[in-house]
Design a protein around this motif. Structure first.
Motif, PDB file in Angstrom:
ATOM      1  N   VAL A  41       0.841  -1.201   0.000  1.00 19.05           N
ATOM      2  CA  VAL A  41       0.000   0.000   0.000  1.00 19.05           C
ATOM      3  C   VAL A  41       0.874   1.247   0.000  1.00 19.05           C
ATOM      4  CG1 VAL A  41      -1.664   1.361   1.329  1.00 19.05           C
ATOM      5  CG2 VAL A  41      -1.985  -1.099   1.100  1.00 19.05           C
TER       6      VAL A  41
ATOM      7  N   PHE B  83      -7.613   0.370   2.564  1.00 14.17           N
ATOM      8  CA  PHE B  83      -7.271  -0.883   1.905  1.00 14.17           C
ATOM      9  C   PHE B  83      -7.014  -2.055   2.855  1.00 14.17           C
ATOM     10  CE2 PHE B  83      -5.956   2.433  -1.162  1.00 14.17           C
ATOM     11  CZ  PHE B  83      -6.880   2.137  -2.141  1.00 14.17           C
TER      12      PHE B  83
ATOM     13  N   ARG C  46      -7.073  -1.807 -10.087  1.00 12.70           N
ATOM     14  CA  ARG C  46      -7.284  -1.065  -8.836  1.00 12.70           C
ATOM     15  C   ARG C  46      -6.593   0.290  -8.955  1.00 12.70           C
ATOM     16  NH1 ARG C  46      -6.616  -4.275  -3.472  1.00 12.70           N
ATOM     17  NH2 ARG C  46      -8.113  -2.725  -2.839  1.00 12.70           N
TER      18      ARG C  46
ATOM     19  N   THR D  21      -7.037   3.215  -7.794  1.00 14.12           N
ATOM     20  CA  THR D  21      -6.879   4.091  -6.627  1.00 14.12           C
ATOM     21  C   THR D  21      -5.999   3.475  -5.550  1.00 14.12           C
ATOM     22  OG1 THR D  21      -8.882   3.228  -5.570  1.00 14.12           O
ATOM     23  CG2 THR D  21      -9.142   5.159  -7.018  1.00 14.12           C
ATOM     24  N   PHE D  22      -5.554   2.238  -5.762  1.00  9.52           N
ATOM     25  CA  PHE D  22      -4.757   1.533  -4.752  1.00  9.52           C
ATOM     26  C   PHE D  22      -3.389   2.190  -4.597  1.00  9.52           C
ATOM     27  CE2 PHE D  22      -1.709  -1.667  -3.365  1.00  9.52           C
ATOM     28  CZ  PHE D  22      -2.363  -2.217  -2.278  1.00  9.52           C
TER      29      PHE D  22
ATOM     30  N   ARG E  19      -1.699  -0.128 -10.630  1.00 10.79           N
ATOM     31  CA  ARG E  19      -2.395  -1.416 -10.763  1.00 10.79           C
ATOM     32  C   ARG E  19      -3.604  -1.239 -11.669  1.00 10.79           C
ATOM     33  NH1 ARG E  19      -1.885  -4.749  -5.181  1.00 10.79           N
ATOM     34  NH2 ARG E  19       0.372  -4.615  -5.078  1.00 10.79           N
TER      35      ARG E  19
END
Length: 118
Positions: A31, A76, A42, A44-45, A39
């Motif tokens: 994270v 997350f 994903r 917003t990861f 990614r």
């Protein structure tokens, strides 16, 4: 047991595994050092924390970074950990992050620290 990070094959020719505490630490690291948009499925990861190594150091930046990191970890990994504190220090091209958290499943307090430099 959980799958080890980074993914690798162990000496037995199997997928390497990790205990719960190590697995959670690896998830936190992912994270912290994944940039948003990196990614595909994903977008917003992550936090993009590695880019802050190049940002000018200031008290405001440190405070904003602490909120960014704590928010991302809660978003997350909130089902796995309870974040107690995040400390971010940037000195001469090195970024040091300390996260204090509780693993929800075991209620064990942990402290993890990472350093990244230019």
């Amino acid at each position: 047991m959980q799958i080890g990070f980074p993914f690798r094959i162990d000496g037995r020719g199997r997928t390497a595994d990790a205990d719960l505490d190590t697995h959670v630490r690896h998830l936190i690291e992912q994270v912290l050092f994944t940039a948003p948009g990196e990614r595909v499925n994903r977008p917003t990861f992550g936090t993009g924390l590695s880019q802050l190594v190049f940002a000018p150091n200031s008290g405001e930046l440190a405070t904003a970074t602490q909120f960014l990191v704590q928010g991302a970890l809660q978003q997350f990994l909130g089902d796995l950990i309870q974040v107690e504190a995040v400390d971010v220090l940037s000195v001469e091209g090195t970024l040091q992050v300390t996260v204090r958290y509780v693993v929800r499943r075991t209620q064990q307090r942990q402290v993890a620290q990472w350093s990244r430099g230019t």
